[in-house]
Scaffold this motif. Sequence first.
Motif, short mmCIF file in Angstrom:
data_model
loop_
_atom_site.label_atom_id
_atom_site.label_comp_id
_atom_site.label_asym_id
_atom_site.label_seq_id
_atom_site.Cartn_x
_atom_site.Cartn_y
_atom_site.Cartn_z
N GLY A 299 -8.90 0.30 41.04
CA GLY A 299 -8.55 1.58 41.64
C GLY A 299 -8.10 1.51 43.08
N THR A 300 -8.18 0.34 43.71
CA THR A 300 -7.74 0.20 45.10
C THR A 300 -6.25 -0.13 45.20
N ASN A 301 -5.61 -0.40 44.06
CA ASN A 301 -4.19 -0.77 44.08
C ASN A 301 -3.33 0.48 44.07
N LYS A 302 -3.08 1.01 45.25
CA LYS A 302 -2.33 2.26 45.38
C LYS A 302 -0.88 2.12 44.92
N VAL A 303 -0.31 0.94 45.12
CA VAL A 303 1.09 0.74 44.73
C VAL A 303 1.25 0.83 43.21
N ALA A 304 0.41 0.10 42.48
CA ALA A 304 0.50 0.11 41.02
C ALA A 304 0.19 1.49 40.46
N ARG B 156 -2.55 0.80 19.38
CA ARG B 156 -1.61 0.22 20.36
C ARG B 156 -0.18 0.67 20.08
N ASP B 157 0.19 0.73 18.81
CA ASP B 157 1.55 1.11 18.45
C ASP B 157 1.85 2.58 18.73
N MET B 158 0.82 3.37 18.91
CA MET B 158 1.01 4.80 19.21
C MET B 158 1.26 5.03 20.70
N MET B 159 1.02 4.02 21.52
CA MET B 159 1.11 4.18 22.96
C MET B 159 2.54 4.02 23.47
N ASN B 160 2.92 4.87 24.40
CA ASN B 160 4.22 4.76 25.05
C ASN B 160 4.21 3.73 26.17
N ILE B 161 3.04 3.59 26.82
CA ILE B 161 2.88 2.58 27.85
C ILE B 161 1.45 2.06 27.82
N LYS B 162 1.33 0.75 27.96
CA LYS B 162 0.02 0.10 27.87
C LYS B 162 -0.30 -0.57 29.21
N CYS B 163 -1.47 -0.23 29.77
CA CYS B 163 -1.87 -0.76 31.07
C CYS B 163 -3.15 -1.58 30.94
N PHE B 164 -3.26 -2.59 31.78
CA PHE B 164 -4.48 -3.41 31.82
C PHE B 164 -4.93 -3.48 33.28
N VAL B 165 -6.14 -2.98 33.53
CA VAL B 165 -6.70 -3.00 34.88
C VAL B 165 -7.47 -4.29 35.06
N SER C 95 -13.98 -2.95 35.77
CA SER C 95 -12.71 -3.34 36.41
C SER C 95 -12.10 -2.22 37.26
N GLY C 96 -12.54 -0.98 37.02
CA GLY C 96 -11.98 0.14 37.77
C GLY C 96 -11.06 1.02 36.95
N LYS C 97 -11.18 0.96 35.62
CA LYS C 97 -10.31 1.76 34.73
C LYS C 97 -10.45 3.26 35.01
N THR C 98 -11.69 3.71 35.09
CA THR C 98 -11.93 5.13 35.29
C THR C 98 -11.37 5.60 36.62
N THR C 99 -11.48 4.79 37.66
CA THR C 99 -10.93 5.13 38.97
C THR C 99 -9.41 5.27 38.88
N VAL C 100 -8.77 4.34 38.19
CA VAL C 100 -7.31 4.41 38.01
C VAL C 100 -6.93 5.70 37.30
N ILE D 293 0.22 -4.46 34.43
CA ILE D 293 -1.08 -5.00 34.82
C ILE D 293 -1.39 -4.51 36.23
N ILE D 294 -2.58 -3.93 36.39
CA ILE D 294 -2.99 -3.36 37.67
C ILE D 294 -4.11 -4.21 38.25
N PRO D 295 -3.79 -5.16 39.13
CA PRO D 295 -4.85 -5.95 39.77
C PRO D 295 -5.58 -5.13 40.82
#
Length: 212
Positions: A184-189, A118-127, A12-17, A179-181
């Motif tokens: 890694g090409t989503n520069k705004v997110a 999951r509960d240890m995370m301050n912010i959770k992202c999904f690419v 999905s591009g997680k590593t790029t993000v 959520i990052i659609p």
Amino acid sequence: MLIIGVAGGTGSGKTTVVDRVIGALPPGEVAVLPQDSYYKDSSHIPPEERQKINFDEPDAIEWTLLVEQLKQLREGKTIEMPTYSYLTCTRQKETVRVEPRDVVIVEGILVLCDEILRDMMNIKCFVDADADERLIRVISRDCVERGRTPQMVIDRYERVLKPMHCQYIEPSKRFADLIIPQGGTNKVAIGLLTDFIDARLKRAKALKNQEL
């Protein structure tokens, strides 16, 4: 310490993000714990059987070790992160020393599936990315890095990756704060995530200076 989870389907591009977020922040601010480093050791399984292992289900991960090492980092301790070889499907003797940082990113397809983590995370992202795009990236990666043929990758996609994505990975998206659609090409997110991290870091440093 700011703990960020970055999940998403295979390819999905997680590593790029993650790489672009790290590149936008000051050097030395971020430590990364890849979920792939915590696959359970399979050295006790015959080599010909290891290729049949399902790496896309939560049971393949040693969550207790990942959670424990993340806790140690949060406590200011240095850890020895395990390493894993996809060529042999075994955990390696070598480890990677990871020191505590102001930001820790936990990255992997299943990192939003474990409730304790999951509960240890301050912010959770999904690419998020289109299934066809993910398959193309997986074919390219696995043929180059993991010694598989295109047909082997397609067969594994139909047999394992696609059903596991539908059963575990896609449903975990409901836990995401961001959520990052388009990966890694989503520069705004990526910019929004980077700005959030930067603001939190500056706030934390300001509070430390006030205490001094």
